[in-house]
Design a protein around this motif. Structure first.
Motif, PDB file in Angstrom:
ATOM      1  N   MET A 357       0.814  -1.216   0.000  1.00 15.12           N
ATOM      2  CA  MET A 357       0.000   0.000   0.000  1.00 15.12           C
ATOM      3  C   MET A 357       0.848   1.266   0.000  1.00 15.12           C
ATOM      4  O   MET A 357       0.311   2.374  -0.064  1.00 15.12           O
ATOM      5  N   ARG A 358       2.170   1.140   0.050  1.00 16.92           N
ATOM      6  CA  ARG A 358       3.026   2.326   0.054  1.00 16.92           C
ATOM      7  C   ARG A 358       2.870   3.107  -1.251  1.00 16.92           C
ATOM      8  O   ARG A 358       2.500   2.565  -2.284  1.00 16.92           O
ATOM      9  N   GLY A 359       3.165   4.388  -1.196  1.00 12.83           N
ATOM     10  CA  GLY A 359       3.195   5.197  -2.414  1.00 12.83           C
ATOM     11  C   GLY A 359       1.820   5.666  -2.862  1.00 12.83           C
ATOM     12  O   GLY A 359       1.031   6.184  -2.071  1.00 12.83           O
ATOM     13  N   GLU A 360       1.527   5.471  -4.149  1.00 13.56           N
ATOM     14  CA  GLU A 360       0.310   6.011  -4.753  1.00 13.56           C
ATOM     15  C   GLU A 360      -0.951   5.432  -4.135  1.00 13.56           C
ATOM     16  O   GLU A 360      -1.975   6.125  -4.027  1.00 13.56           O
ATOM     17  N   ARG A 361      -0.908   4.160  -3.753  1.00 18.67           N
ATOM     18  CA  ARG A 361      -2.113   3.559  -3.178  1.00 18.67           C
ATOM     19  C   ARG A 361      -2.460   4.180  -1.825  1.00 18.67           C
ATOM     20  O   ARG A 361      -3.624   4.431  -1.542  1.00 18.67           O
ATOM     21  N   MET A 362      -1.473   4.430  -1.008  1.00 22.12           N
ATOM     22  CA  MET A 362      -1.735   5.077   0.267  1.00 22.12           C
ATOM     23  C   MET A 362      -2.174   6.530   0.053  1.00 22.12           C
ATOM     24  O   MET A 362      -3.049   7.039   0.767  1.00 22.12           O
ATOM     25  N   LYS A 363      -1.619   7.177  -0.940  1.00 22.34           N
ATOM     26  CA  LYS A 363      -2.045   8.538  -1.265  1.00 22.34           C
ATOM     27  C   LYS A 363      -3.532   8.549  -1.630  1.00 22.34           C
ATOM     28  O   LYS A 363      -4.292   9.428  -1.204  1.00 22.34           O
ATOM     29  N   ALA A 488     -27.296 -10.553  12.065  1.00 21.07           N
ATOM     30  CA  ALA A 488     -28.423  -9.939  11.347  1.00 21.07           C
ATOM     31  C   ALA A 488     -28.184  -8.454  11.088  1.00 21.07           C
ATOM     32  O   ALA A 488     -28.633  -7.914  10.067  1.00 21.07           O
ATOM     33  N   ALA A 489     -27.475  -7.796  11.984  1.00 20.37           N
ATOM     34  CA  ALA A 489     -27.387  -6.334  11.924  1.00 20.37           C
ATOM     35  C   ALA A 489     -26.148  -5.809  11.218  1.00 20.37           C
ATOM     36  O   ALA A 489     -26.177  -4.707  10.651  1.00 20.37           O
ATOM     37  N   VAL A 490     -25.048  -6.554  11.248  1.00 23.79           N
ATOM     38  CA  VAL A 490     -23.762  -6.010  10.785  1.00 23.79           C
ATOM     39  C   VAL A 490     -23.369  -6.649   9.458  1.00 23.79           C
ATOM     40  O   VAL A 490     -23.212  -7.865   9.364  1.00 23.79           O
ATOM     41  N   HIS A 491     -23.217  -5.812   8.439  1.00 23.32           N
ATOM     42  CA  HIS A 491     -22.859  -6.290   7.105  1.00 23.32           C
ATOM     43  C   HIS A 491     -21.480  -5.758   6.715  1.00 23.32           C
ATOM     44  O   HIS A 491     -21.057  -4.696   7.170  1.00 23.32           O
ATOM     45  N   THR A 492     -20.807  -6.491   5.842  1.00 26.26           N
ATOM     46  CA  THR A 492     -19.468  -6.118   5.399  1.00 26.26           C
ATOM     47  C   THR A 492     -19.497  -5.655   3.951  1.00 26.26           C
ATOM     48  O   THR A 492     -20.114  -6.296   3.094  1.00 26.26           O
ATOM     49  N   TYR A 493     -18.786  -4.552   3.696  1.00 25.34           N
ATOM     50  CA  TYR A 493     -18.687  -3.991   2.353  1.00 25.34           C
ATOM     51  C   TYR A 493     -17.210  -3.959   1.942  1.00 25.34           C
ATOM     52  O   TYR A 493     -16.496  -2.996   2.224  1.00 25.34           O
ATOM     53  N   PRO A 494     -16.727  -5.029   1.309  1.00 29.16           N
ATOM     54  CA  PRO A 494     -15.327  -5.057   0.882  1.00 29.16           C
ATOM     55  C   PRO A 494     -15.093  -4.160  -0.332  1.00 29.16           C
ATOM     56  O   PRO A 494     -15.961  -4.022  -1.202  1.00 29.16           O
ATOM     57  N   VAL A 495     -13.913  -3.546  -0.385  1.00 32.39           N
ATOM     58  CA  VAL A 495     -13.505  -2.734  -1.518  1.00 32.39           C
ATOM     59  C   VAL A 495     -12.430  -3.496  -2.272  1.00 32.39           C
ATOM     60  O   VAL A 495     -11.363  -3.794  -1.730  1.00 32.39           O
ATOM     61  N   HIS A 496     -12.714  -3.840  -3.535  1.00 30.38           N
ATOM     62  CA  HIS A 496     -11.756  -4.564  -4.365  1.00 30.38           C
ATOM     63  C   HIS A 496     -10.766  -3.559  -4.935  1.00 30.38           C
ATOM     64  O   HIS A 496     -11.125  -2.663  -5.699  1.00 30.38           O
ATOM     65  N   PHE A 497      -9.499  -3.710  -4.574  1.00 28.44           N
ATOM     66  CA  PHE A 497      -8.472  -2.730  -4.911  1.00 28.44           C
ATOM     67  C   PHE A 497      -7.184  -3.487  -5.207  1.00 28.44           C
ATOM     68  O   PHE A 497      -6.866  -4.489  -4.552  1.00 28.44           O
ATOM     69  N   GLY A 498      -6.438  -3.014  -6.176  1.00 32.38           N
ATOM     70  CA  GLY A 498      -5.159  -3.645  -6.480  1.00 32.38           C
ATOM     71  C   GLY A 498      -5.292  -5.099  -6.870  1.00 32.38           C
ATOM     72  O   GLY A 498      -6.107  -5.474  -7.716  1.00 32.38           O
ATOM     73  N   GLU A 499      -4.504  -5.964  -6.197  1.00 28.50           N
ATOM     74  CA  GLU A 499      -4.474  -7.387  -6.541  1.00 28.50           C
ATOM     75  C   GLU A 499      -5.308  -8.229  -5.578  1.00 28.50           C
ATOM     76  O   GLU A 499      -5.119  -9.450  -5.467  1.00 28.50           O
ATOM     77  N   ALA A 500      -6.242  -7.621  -4.887  1.00 21.45           N
ATOM     78  CA  ALA A 500      -7.070  -8.364  -3.931  1.00 21.45           C
ATOM     79  C   ALA A 500      -7.866  -9.449  -4.653  1.00 21.45           C
ATOM     80  O   ALA A 500      -8.193  -9.338  -5.842  1.00 21.45           O
ATOM     81  N   ASP A 501      -8.168 -10.509  -3.917  1.00 26.26           N
ATOM     82  CA  ASP A 501      -8.913 -11.660  -4.446  1.00 26.26           C
ATOM     83  C   ASP A 501     -10.405 -11.294  -4.507  1.00 26.26           C
ATOM     84  O   ASP A 501     -11.111 -11.316  -3.491  1.00 26.26           O
ATOM     85  N   ALA A 502     -10.894 -10.953  -5.697  1.00 29.80           N
ATOM     86  CA  ALA A 502     -12.281 -10.503  -5.850  1.00 29.80           C
ATOM     87  C   ALA A 502     -13.264 -11.587  -5.439  1.00 29.80           C
ATOM     88  O   ALA A 502     -14.286 -11.307  -4.808  1.00 29.80           O
ATOM     89  N   GLY A 503     -12.969 -12.836  -5.788  1.00 31.10           N
ATOM     90  CA  GLY A 503     -13.869 -13.933  -5.450  1.00 31.10           C
ATOM     91  C   GLY A 503     -14.030 -14.098  -3.950  1.00 31.10           C
ATOM     92  O   GLY A 503     -15.143 -14.273  -3.443  1.00 31.10           O
ATOM     93  N   ALA A 504     -12.924 -14.014  -3.227  1.00 24.44           N
ATOM     94  CA  ALA A 504     -12.977 -14.169  -1.778  1.00 24.44           C
ATOM     95  C   ALA A 504     -13.718 -13.004  -1.126  1.00 24.44           C
ATOM     96  O   ALA A 504     -14.522 -13.190  -0.207  1.00 24.44           O
ATOM     97  N   LEU A 505     -13.456 -11.788  -1.615  1.00 27.34           N
ATOM     98  CA  LEU A 505     -14.146 -10.623  -1.047  1.00 27.34           C
ATOM     99  C   LEU A 505     -15.645 -10.688  -1.325  1.00 27.34           C
ATOM    100  O   LEU A 505     -16.465 -10.332  -0.467  1.00 27.34           O
TER     101      LEU A 505
END
Length: 535
Positions: A357-363, A488-505
Motif C-alpha cells: 500500500m506504500r506510495g500512490e495507493r496510500m495517497k 443480522a445487523a452487521v454487514h461487510t462492504y469489501p472494496v476490491h483494490f489492487g491485486e485483492a482476491d475478488a472472489g474471496a471478497l
C-alpha cells in the motif's frame, strides 16, 4: 264592507304565506358539505362565509392533524356518507400524492381539483444563510448544500414528520431526489441506498403537523436555526411578528416538490353533492377568489392569469417529480426512520497497511478519507461525507491488527484525528485479511450488545490476497458462532483494490449480507462514496 275587508285580509294572509314559504324554500336550497381537511386549510376560514353567501354551499370543515395522509378516507370515517352518516362529502388536503399511491382504487373514482400551489422550501436564519451563500460560487443553494451543512452541524432544522404530513414527505422526496442525482422521479434503487444520513443528523425539531412545528420553532428559538416546510408557512411566519428576525427563504436550485391543495369529491355518483362541488370549484377558480387566497393564505394561484404578489413572484424553477411507486415512498420512509428516535451509525473501517500500500495507493486512501471529511465539494460528496454524531472506528492492519482508534464526529478536530491515523504509516509485512475482519466483528458485537439501536457496518479495504493470520473458513466458523443479533445487523462492504482476491471478497460480502464494491475502474474515493450510500 265587512266582506271586502275579509277578502282583503285573506289576500294579505295568502301573500304573507307565499312569501314565507319562498324564504323557506331558499333555505332548503342551501347545501352543507362536510369536509375532511388538513390543518393547513384553516387559514382559509375567512373566505368560507363569502363562499356560502355567493354559492349557497356551506363547508363544514373537520380539521385533522393526520388528514394529509388520507387514511381517514378509507377507514369508514370519510367515505362520503353525507349528513346524518357521520362521514365526509369532500376532502381538502395539502397533497393527496401519498393517498393516491396507497389507495389507487379509491383515488381513481374521486373528482380532484387543485386549488392553490406552494413549494417546499428552506427557511434559514440570516447569519446561517450568509455563511452558506459565501461558500457557494454563485450564492445559490441546493439541497446538497443544506445536507452538507446539516452534516457539519451548521444547519439545525425543523421538519414535520414525513410519515404524518405532506410537507415532511415532500421535503424528504426533494432531498432524496437531489441525492440520487438522476433528475427524474425516484426509483426503488435510488432509495435502496440511504444517502440521507448527513442530512437527517441535522434535524432537531419535528411534529405531527406543520402548525405544531412552527409553534415549536418559535417557542424554542435556540434549538433550530432552519425550517423546511411550505413556502406559505415561512411567509406567514415572517409576517406574523413572532420572530426576532425573519428567516431567509431558500428555494433550492436543484428543485422543489409542489403541493397543489386538491379539493376531492368523495362520491361523484351523488348528483346533489356533485352539483354543490361544481359550484365550489367554479367559485375557487375565479381570478378574484384566487387573488384573495393568495393574499390570505400566501399561496401561489393555480390560475396563470393571476399576477403573483411579492415573494410569490420568485421562480419555482425545477418542479421535482413525486415517486409513482408506493414501494419507493415506503422504503424512503423506512430508511429515514422516526425523527424523534435516532441513534447515529457506527462504521468500522478495516484498512490494509501492508507494504504493497506504500506510495500512490496510500495517497489514494488518504485522499478518500479527506473527501469523506468534507474536501469533496460535489453534490455526491456532500451527501456522502462524515456527519455530526457519527461514530467512526479505523483499524489499520498488516499481518496483524496494528492500531485501532474510535472517534465520535463533533467537529473538524475529530476528522483531523482520523486523517492523522491514516497518514501516520507504520506498515506491516503481510496481509491478514480474515484476521482483520474477525477483529472487526468482535468490535461490532460489543457495539450491538451495548447499543442495539445503533446501526453498525464494516468497510474492508485491501489491495492483496490473504497471506497471514486465519483462513477464510476459520473466519466463517467464528462468524457463524457469533450472536444472531450481530449477524443480522452487521454487514461487510469489501472494496476490491489492487491485486485483492475478488472472489474471496465477494463471498465474504454475500456471507455477511453486504456487497463488494470494485475500486479498480474508478477510485477509492468513488468506492467509499458508493458504500456510504449503500450500506
Amino acid at each position: 264592507m265587512r266582506r271586502g275587508r275579509w277578502v282583503l285580509a285573506l289576500c294579505l294572509t295568502l301573500t304573507l304565506t307565499v312569501t314565507v314559504t319562498g324564504c323557506s324554500g331558499d333555505d332548503d336550497e342551501k347545501t352543507t358539505l362536510r369536509v375532511l381537511a388538513g390543518p393547513d386549510l384553516a387559514v382559509l376560514e375567512p373566505l368560507l362565509d363569502e363562499l356560502r353567501d355567493e354559492t349557497g354551499v356551506e363547508l363544514d370543515m373537520d380539521y385533522r392533524a393526520d388528514a394529509d395522509t388520507g387514511d381517514d378516507l378509507v377507514t369508514g370515517t370519510g367515505t362520503g356518507t353525507g349528513k346524518g352518516g357521520g362521514g365526509h362529502d369532500l376532502a381538502w388536503l395539502s397533497t393527496d400524492r401519498s393517498f393516491r399511491l396507497r389507495h389507487k382504487d379509491t383515488a381513481q373514482r374521486l373528482l380532484r381539483t387543485p386549488t392553490m400551489l406552494s413549494p417546499v422550501v428552506v427557511g434559514l436564519r440570516p447569519d446561517v444563510a450568509r455563511e452558506l451563500r459565501s461558500k457557494s460560487p454563485e450564492g445559490r443553494l441546493s439541497w446538497a448544500d443544506i445536507a452538507d451543512a446539516a452534516a457539519t452541524g451548521t444547519v439545525r432544522f425543523g421538519m414535520a414528520d414525513p410519515r404524518q404530513t405532506g410537507s415532511g414527505l415532500a421535503a424528504l422526496v426533494g432531498v432524496a431526489t437531489a441525492a440520487a442525482g438522476t433528475g427524474g422521479a425516484l426509483r426503488e434503487n435510488d432509495v435502496s441506498c440511504d444517502r440521507l444520513r448527513g442530512f437527517r443528523s441535522g434535524q432537531r425539531l419535528t411534529a405531527d403537523s406543520t402548525r405544531d412545528l412552527l409553534d415549536d420553532f418559535v417557542d424554542h428559538p435556540g434549538t433550530a436555526n432552519a425550517l423546511i416546510t411550505y413556502e406559505s408557512d415561512l411567509l406567514a411566519l415572517n409576517s406574523g411578528g413572532r420572530l426576532k428576525e425573519k428567516l431567509e427563504i431558500v428555494r433550492p436550485q436543484d428543485g422543489m416538490v409542489l403541493a397543489d391543495f386538491p379539493l376531492l369529491l368523495l362520491d361523484p355518483d351523488d348528483q346533489d353533492r356533485r352539483a354543490a362541488y361544481d359550484k365550489v370549484v367554479e367559485w375557487l377558480q375565479r381570478d378574484s377568489v384566487q387573488e384573495k387566497i393568495m393574499r390570505t393564505a400566501l399561496r401561489r394561484p393555480v390560475s396563470p392569469s393571476v399576477r403573483r404578489d411579492g415573494q410569490l413572484r420568485a421562480p419555482v424553477g425545477n418542479a421535482l417529480f413525486f415517486p409513482d411507486q408506493l414501494a419507493v415512498v415506503e422504503r424512503l420512509l423506512d430508511d429515514y426512520g422516526d425523527p424523534r428516535r435516532r441513534v447515529p451509525d457506527q462504521v468500522i473501517f478495516l484498512l490494509d497497511f501492508s507494504g504493497s500500500m506504500r506510495g500512490e495507493r496510500m495517497k489514494a486512501l488518504r485522499e478518500a478519507f479527506a473527501d469523506l471529511s468534507g474536501a469533496d465539494s460535489s453534490a455526491t460528496g456532500k451527501f456522502a461525507r462524515f456527519y455530526q454524531g457519527e461514530r467512526l472506528t479505523v483499524v489499520r492492519f498488516g499481518g496483524r491488527v496494528l492500531e485501532e482508534k474510535t472517534v465520535t464526529v463533533g467537529g473538524q478536530k475529530d476528522l483531523t484525528t482520523l486523517a492523522d491515523l491514516v497518514a501516520r504509516g507504520g506498515y506491516g509485512d503481510a496481509t491478514a485479511v480474515w484476521t482483520a475482519l474477525d477483529h472487526g466483528y468482535r468490535t461490532a458485537s460489543t457495539v450491538v450488545a451495548d447499543d442495539p439501536e445503533r446501526a453498525v457496518s464494516i468497510v474492508l479495504m485491501t489491495d492483496g490476497e490473504n497471506n497471514s493470520g486465519i483462513a477464510y473458513d476459520e473466519f466463517v466458523r467464528r462468524y457463524e458462532a457469533r450472536a444472531a443479533e450481530t449477524r443480522a445487523a452487521v454487514h461487510t462492504y469489501p472494496v476490491h483494490f489492487g491485486e485483492a482476491d475478488a472472489g474471496a471478497l465477494r463471498r465474504a460480502a454475500t456471507k455477511t449480507g453486504g456487497r463488494m464494491v470494485d475500486a479498480r475502474g474508478s477510485s477509492l474515493s468513488e468506492a467509499f462514496k458508493e458504500i456510504r450510500g449503500c450500506r
